[in-house]
Write a protein that holds these residues in place. Sequence first.
Motif, mmCIF file in Angstrom:
data_model
loop_
_atom_site.group_PDB
_atom_site.id
_atom_site.type_symbol
_atom_site.label_atom_id
_atom_site.label_comp_id
_atom_site.label_asym_id
_atom_site.label_seq_id
_atom_site.Cartn_x
_atom_site.Cartn_y
_atom_site.Cartn_z
ATOM 1 N N PRO A 224 0.750 -5.722 10.806
ATOM 2 C CA PRO A 224 0.134 -6.542 9.741
ATOM 3 C C PRO A 224 -0.345 -5.711 8.557
ATOM 4 O O PRO A 224 -0.224 -6.143 7.401
ATOM 5 C CB PRO A 224 -1.045 -7.219 10.470
ATOM 6 C CG PRO A 224 -0.647 -7.237 11.907
ATOM 7 C CD PRO A 224 0.120 -5.968 12.115
ATOM 8 N N MET A 225 -0.878 -4.500 8.830
ATOM 9 C CA MET A 225 -1.328 -3.642 7.730
ATOM 10 C C MET A 225 -0.142 -3.184 6.887
ATOM 11 O O MET A 225 -0.214 -3.122 5.657
ATOM 12 C CB MET A 225 -2.068 -2.419 8.273
ATOM 13 C CG MET A 225 -3.431 -2.719 8.878
ATOM 14 S SD MET A 225 -3.307 -3.416 10.544
ATOM 15 C CE MET A 225 -5.013 -3.254 11.086
ATOM 16 N N LYS A 226 0.969 -2.852 7.557
ATOM 17 C CA LYS A 226 2.168 -2.436 6.822
ATOM 18 C C LYS A 226 2.686 -3.584 5.959
ATOM 19 O O LYS A 226 3.069 -3.384 4.801
ATOM 20 C CB LYS A 226 3.255 -1.991 7.790
ATOM 21 C CG LYS A 226 3.004 -0.664 8.481
ATOM 22 C CD LYS A 226 4.172 -0.328 9.393
ATOM 23 C CE LYS A 226 3.962 0.972 10.129
ATOM 24 N NZ LYS A 226 5.074 1.260 11.060
ATOM 25 N N TRP A 227 2.734 -4.778 6.546
ATOM 26 C CA TRP A 227 3.233 -5.933 5.782
ATOM 27 C C TRP A 227 2.377 -6.166 4.532
ATOM 28 O O TRP A 227 2.910 -6.418 3.444
ATOM 29 C CB TRP A 227 3.214 -7.185 6.654
ATOM 30 C CG TRP A 227 4.137 -7.131 7.833
ATOM 31 C CD1 TRP A 227 5.230 -6.327 7.990
ATOM 32 C CD2 TRP A 227 4.041 -7.911 9.026
ATOM 33 N NE1 TRP A 227 5.819 -6.547 9.208
ATOM 34 C CE2 TRP A 227 5.123 -7.518 9.869
ATOM 35 C CE3 TRP A 227 3.172 -8.892 9.486
ATOM 36 C CZ2 TRP A 227 5.337 -8.077 11.117
ATOM 37 C CZ3 TRP A 227 3.382 -9.464 10.741
ATOM 38 C CH2 TRP A 227 4.452 -9.063 11.549
ATOM 39 N N ASP A 228 1.055 -6.089 4.696
ATOM 40 C CA ASP A 228 0.169 -6.311 3.554
ATOM 41 C C ASP A 228 0.386 -5.253 2.477
ATOM 42 O O ASP A 228 0.460 -5.573 1.277
ATOM 43 C CB ASP A 228 -1.297 -6.281 4.003
ATOM 44 C CG ASP A 228 -1.712 -7.552 4.731
ATOM 45 O OD1 ASP A 228 -0.946 -8.533 4.678
ATOM 46 O OD2 ASP A 228 -2.789 -7.552 5.352
ATOM 47 N N LEU A 229 0.498 -3.987 2.891
ATOM 48 C CA LEU A 229 0.665 -2.907 1.915
ATOM 49 C C LEU A 229 2.001 -3.020 1.196
ATOM 50 O O LEU A 229 2.064 -2.899 -0.041
ATOM 51 C CB LEU A 229 0.553 -1.554 2.615
ATOM 52 C CG LEU A 229 0.738 -0.310 1.727
ATOM 53 C CD1 LEU A 229 -0.232 -0.328 0.552
ATOM 54 C CD2 LEU A 229 0.585 0.960 2.541
ATOM 55 N N LEU A 230 3.071 -3.260 1.947
ATOM 56 C CA LEU A 230 4.385 -3.388 1.315
ATOM 57 C C LEU A 230 4.436 -4.614 0.403
ATOM 58 O O LEU A 230 5.010 -4.561 -0.691
ATOM 59 C CB LEU A 230 5.475 -3.471 2.382
ATOM 60 C CG LEU A 230 5.787 -2.158 3.114
ATOM 61 C CD1 LEU A 230 6.685 -2.425 4.320
ATOM 62 C CD2 LEU A 230 6.446 -1.160 2.184
ATOM 63 N N GLY A 231 3.848 -5.724 0.843
ATOM 64 C CA GLY A 231 3.830 -6.924 0.001
ATOM 65 C C GLY A 231 3.052 -6.700 -1.284
ATOM 66 O O GLY A 231 3.479 -7.121 -2.368
ATOM 67 N N ALA A 232 1.895 -6.018 -1.187
ATOM 68 C CA ALA A 232 1.106 -5.731 -2.379
ATOM 69 C C ALA A 232 1.851 -4.787 -3.314
ATOM 70 O O ALA A 232 1.830 -4.959 -4.546
ATOM 71 C CB ALA A 232 -0.238 -5.123 -1.970
ATOM 72 N N THR A 233 2.537 -3.788 -2.746
ATOM 73 C CA THR A 233 3.305 -2.846 -3.569
ATOM 74 C C THR A 233 4.467 -3.551 -4.257
ATOM 75 O O THR A 233 4.759 -3.288 -5.432
ATOM 76 C CB THR A 233 3.829 -1.692 -2.696
ATOM 77 O OG1 THR A 233 2.743 -1.100 -1.985
ATOM 78 C CG2 THR A 233 4.498 -0.630 -3.552
ATOM 79 N N ARG A 234 5.124 -4.444 -3.529
ATOM 80 C CA ARG A 234 6.210 -5.225 -4.143
ATOM 81 C C ARG A 234 5.683 -6.051 -5.307
ATOM 82 O O ARG A 234 6.312 -6.130 -6.377
ATOM 83 C CB ARG A 234 6.841 -6.134 -3.089
ATOM 84 C CG ARG A 234 7.951 -7.049 -3.625
ATOM 85 C CD ARG A 234 8.225 -8.170 -2.639
ATOM 86 N NE ARG A 234 7.017 -8.922 -2.363
ATOM 87 C CZ ARG A 234 6.880 -9.752 -1.328
ATOM 88 N NH1 ARG A 234 7.861 -9.902 -0.461
ATOM 89 N NH2 ARG A 234 5.753 -10.416 -1.148
ATOM 90 N N ASP A 235 4.510 -6.681 -5.127
ATOM 91 C CA ASP A 235 3.928 -7.496 -6.202
ATOM 92 C C ASP A 235 3.591 -6.631 -7.419
ATOM 93 O O ASP A 235 3.783 -7.060 -8.567
ATOM 94 C CB ASP A 235 2.669 -8.200 -5.701
ATOM 95 C CG ASP A 235 2.977 -9.224 -4.621
ATOM 96 O OD1 ASP A 235 4.154 -9.625 -4.504
ATOM 97 O OD2 ASP A 235 2.045 -9.620 -3.889
#
Length: 491
Positions: A224-235
């Motif tokens: 979940p932490m990876k998903w949040d970080l990657l999603g925020a970086t993509r945004d």
Amino acid sequence: MQAAIHSFLIVLVLWLGALALDRAAAQTGGRGAPPLLVTADVLQAKISEAEGNPELDAKGRAGLIALYHDALSNLKKIDAHTARTDTFAETMRTAPQETDLVRQRTAALKSADPPSARPDDAEPTGVQIARDLKREEADLAAVQALRADIERQLAYQENRLTAIRQDLATAQEQQRAIAAALQSAPAADGPEMLTEARRWSAETRYVALSTLIQALDQELLSLPMKWDLLGATRDEKTVKIDRIGQRVGTLKALNSAWRVEQARKAERAAERMLQTAAGLGPTLAAFAEQNLVLARDLNAVTRPLATLEKEQALAVQLGERIRANHRREQAATEISALSAGLGPLLLAHRQALPDLKVYERKARELAQRIAEVNVRRLRYLDEAARVANGPAAAAELAAGLPPEQTDSLHETLQALIGQRQALLSQQLETEAMYLERLRKLRAAEGEVLEATRSYDSFLEKHLKDVVVFVLDFPSGTAGGDDLCDLLVVDG
């Protein structure tokens, strides 16, 4: 009996040690020391001993050494799995803070003033605009590549959930099998060193699986932490792409306006030159007339540049939308049962697709335009080569004049040749851009055509499936009769 008890105690020690290692890692996030009964140094010594043992035959020596090497390989796996566990634990510790920082940067970018493509107190030249445009386009391509890479990473990490669960089940099953093998009594007639090597191989494999399970558990917790970080970086990259895209758009508009103005100036200059040359004889007038034709050709390829780019952007957007709709409906039909209500929806989407005949005709027209421009460009290249030597070209033009006029019209001859050289240079440069945009438009509309054909084929197949489903029900089924009527009208 004693051997069986000994094997059971070994398994118990390994299990308790692995459990203690899991708990220690869970509490501290650090690396624990696995409770092994053999070390790498001992195994290396055993390998040297086996290689020099004259009592072993070749087959026995190879088998024994292979077991020692297997145990060594398991020790390396233990280190690798433990390092992975540490990495995932570190991700859990640092990723939330990194995610917050990325989101703060994204919020700051969104609230910042719209980007400016040029300073307010300066009027950029065409060279400056072109240089700035190339730089911004390079930056845009770089950020787009980063976002694409992040999206691939995110997709991979989202798929890891299922893979981790499968790997956990496999590792646990293998561990149970090793535990059962360790509890069984060793062969009574086997050499002691072989029995010992087998036990070390199994024990190290057992602990390697324990550390693998621990690493997989830690990875599962970190997802979940990876998903949040990657999603925020993509945004964040998406916002950057939007801002750079705005600058690129502004610079493209400036560049297009500058080129249009330069082409107009060239045409006006050619008109003035024609007026000057009109009273100097038919040879110079004809040459000036050719310059004016060339200037008008320059305008003809300069004005559509911005329009071609907009058409290409619209075609790209349309192709992406069609492919997205296709993927979405393909996924929906794979997980949902057929129903009469699905038919009208699929039919409406099919009727909303672009007309294939229109895009096929546009593809032929674009191919013809590209061919015509290529032929014209070859003629201009030939002429540019002929007039590249200014004095020689002026002498050739002067050969058509009366001898008494040659000296007095020297400056006019040079001006006409210089104008032709400049027009040909502008024309070749602009036509190169024109051809590039024609090709990009053709490629984008070709993708629209391909996406439409694929989506249309999918819709046609599933509409037939829905019709078969509806016809299996009595007349009057909700939605069924309406669908049949629609299909009759659609043909």
